[in-house]
Design a protein around this motif. Structure first.
Motif, PDB file in Angstrom:
ATOM      1  N   LYS A   1       0.836  -1.203   0.000  1.00  0.00           N
ATOM      2  CA  LYS A   1       0.000   0.000   0.000  1.00  0.00           C
ATOM      3  C   LYS A   1       0.872   1.255   0.000  1.00  0.00           C
ATOM      4  O   LYS A   1       2.076   1.210   0.269  1.00  0.00           O
ATOM      5  CB  LYS A   1      -0.937  -0.017   1.208  1.00  0.00           C
TER       6      LYS A   1
ATOM      7  N   ASP B   1      -2.986   5.497   0.672  1.00  0.00           N
ATOM      8  CA  ASP B   1      -3.660   4.764   1.748  1.00  0.00           C
ATOM      9  C   ASP B   1      -3.434   5.381   3.118  1.00  0.00           C
ATOM     10  O   ASP B   1      -4.325   5.382   3.968  1.00  0.00           O
ATOM     11  CB  ASP B   1      -3.160   3.314   1.770  1.00  0.00           C
TER      12      ASP B   1
ATOM     13  N   ILE C   1      -5.970  11.665   0.777  1.00  0.00           N
ATOM     14  CA  ILE C   1      -6.192  10.402   1.484  1.00  0.00           C
ATOM     15  C   ILE C   1      -7.244   9.562   0.762  1.00  0.00           C
ATOM     16  O   ILE C   1      -8.245  10.066   0.265  1.00  0.00           O
ATOM     17  CB  ILE C   1      -6.593  10.639   2.967  1.00  0.00           C
ATOM     18  N   LYS C   2      -6.988   8.292   0.697  1.00  0.00           N
ATOM     19  CA  LYS C   2      -7.903   7.353   0.048  1.00  0.00           C
ATOM     20  C   LYS C   2      -9.159   7.169   0.899  1.00  0.00           C
ATOM     21  O   LYS C   2      -9.092   7.233   2.127  1.00  0.00           O
ATOM     22  CB  LYS C   2      -7.189   6.006  -0.101  1.00  0.00           C
TER      23      LYS C   2
ATOM     24  N   GLY D   1      -9.001   5.591   4.297  1.00  0.00           N
ATOM     25  CA  GLY D   1      -7.590   5.660   4.641  1.00  0.00           C
ATOM     26  C   GLY D   1      -7.375   6.225   6.035  1.00  0.00           C
ATOM     27  O   GLY D   1      -8.328   6.467   6.791  1.00  0.00           O
TER      28      GLY D   1
ATOM     29  N   ALA E   1     -12.605   8.443   6.458  1.00  0.00           N
ATOM     30  CA  ALA E   1     -11.178   8.345   6.772  1.00  0.00           C
ATOM     31  C   ALA E   1     -10.951   8.577   8.258  1.00  0.00           C
ATOM     32  O   ALA E   1     -11.743   9.235   8.932  1.00  0.00           O
ATOM     33  CB  ALA E   1     -10.389   9.359   5.945  1.00  0.00           C
TER      34      ALA E   1
END
Length: 337
Positions: free
Chosen positions: A152, A219, A238-239, A242, A264
């Motif tokens: 990741k 991630d 940010i994913k 994440g 997140a």
């Protein structure tokens, strides 16, 4: 014993910003080690405390700071079981107690590790605080799983600093992550690559440069520079689902609601939490430091030492603090006694 401290918070260039003085050798408590210190390092927490803990006041007794040390156990408390007299140790200390800028220090054995055998005192001295911080932020706060999360993407903001340097190594070598670190000068870019970063991007154009690498989102994000300054950038990068974590604190409220649509997570990391609050798992720092020592000894990771001064003097501490306050240091600075 000789010690270096201060009675009032002054700009580092002032004569009495650090003073040398004599003070009695401390006596260990039941769970303490008495350590004869051989080397220390300096960290941003040092100058922040020096600048803010005695503003507009003069202390009766000089305050000793410093939270990284390597030394030899010279005495032990009655309940000590992890170490014996003569053991070589390293540790990051306890922010609620007197620091390591002295010839001797007492320290709770639960936050002390065995000194790595394969490195010098100064190479070991720069590792405890940053290694504990990096280990905890990766594996205790974000809870990265080496099997599930391998490969990741992690973005490390402040890759050339003390914590960023070892976080890069641990993220790459232990967690198996793909590491993007931030740096802007040729020397800091080169340093980040030496620590194992897969990619280095300029923090001044962070979103565009991360996406030019082919990553729409990442991630995990570690902030080692300024949570407020990078908040909106981190929210964007940010994913979904994440995790962002930071060590820097926040001068203004953080708008956590901006993470809601992505579900997140956000965490703070303070390496001193365990010792400040005497948590049930306080001894985990002993375990982590022993792991770091083993990783150094088997050359999985390397010391982040980049500059050494010789001698426990006010002049050397002033030089080290001036460098840290410039914000341009690379890696870590040690002082060898």
């Amino acid at each position: 014993m000789k010690a270096i401290g201060f009675k009032t918070s002054l700009p580092i260039e002032k004569q009495d910003s650090f003073i040398e003085f004599e003070t009695p050798k401390p006596i260990p408590g039941a769970n303490d080690l008495l350590v004869k210190i051989n080397a220390i390092s300096v960290n941003p927490v040092d100058f922040k405390i020096r600048q803010n803990s005695a503003v507009d006041t003069i202390l009766d007794t000089p305050k000793i700071i410093g939270w990284d040390a390597v030394g030899i156990v010279e005495g032990i408390g009655k309940n000590v079981s992890l170490f014996k007299v003569g053991d070589e140790v390293f540790y990051a200390g306890d922010i609620t107690k007197q620091g390591s800028n002295a010839e001797y220090q007492i320290i709770d054995e639960r936050i002390v590790g065995k000194k790595p055998k394969s490195v010098t005192d100064e190479e070991a001295a720069v590792m405890p605080l940053t290694s504990l911080t990096a280990w905890e932020i990766l594996f205790d706060r974000i809870r990265i799983n080496q099997e599930k999360d391998k490969g990741k993407i992690i973005l490390i903001i402040g890759g050339a600093g003390g914590v960023g340097s070892i976080a890069t190594q641990l993220a790459k070598k232990i967690a198996g992550l793909t590491v993007i670190a931030t740096a802007s000068r040729p020397e800091t870019i080169a340093w980040c690559k030496e620590q194992g970063a897969d990619y280095v991007v300029n923090h001044k154009n962070l979103i565009a440069e991360v996406r030019e690498l082919g990553f729409q989102y990442v991630d995990f994000i570690l902030d080692f520079v300024d949570t407020n300054a990078y908040w909106d950038i981190m929210v964007e990068l940010i994913k979904p689902q994440g995790h962002i974590a930071s060590i820097t604190g926040s001068s203004n409220p953080i708008v956590l609601n901006k993470l809601k649509n992505k579900s997140a997570s956000f965490s703070w990391e303070l390496m001193y939490t365990r010792s400040m609050f005497q948590t049930d798992d306080m001894q985990e720092q002993h375990v982590i430091l022993n792991k770091i020592a083993d990783l150094l000894d088997n050359q999985t990771i390397k010391s982040t030492l980049n500059e050494t001064f010789t001698g426990l003097t006010a002049a050397n501490l002033k030089k080290a603090h001036q460098l840290l306050e410039s914000g341009k240091t690379i890696g870590k600075i040690a002082i060898k006694f």
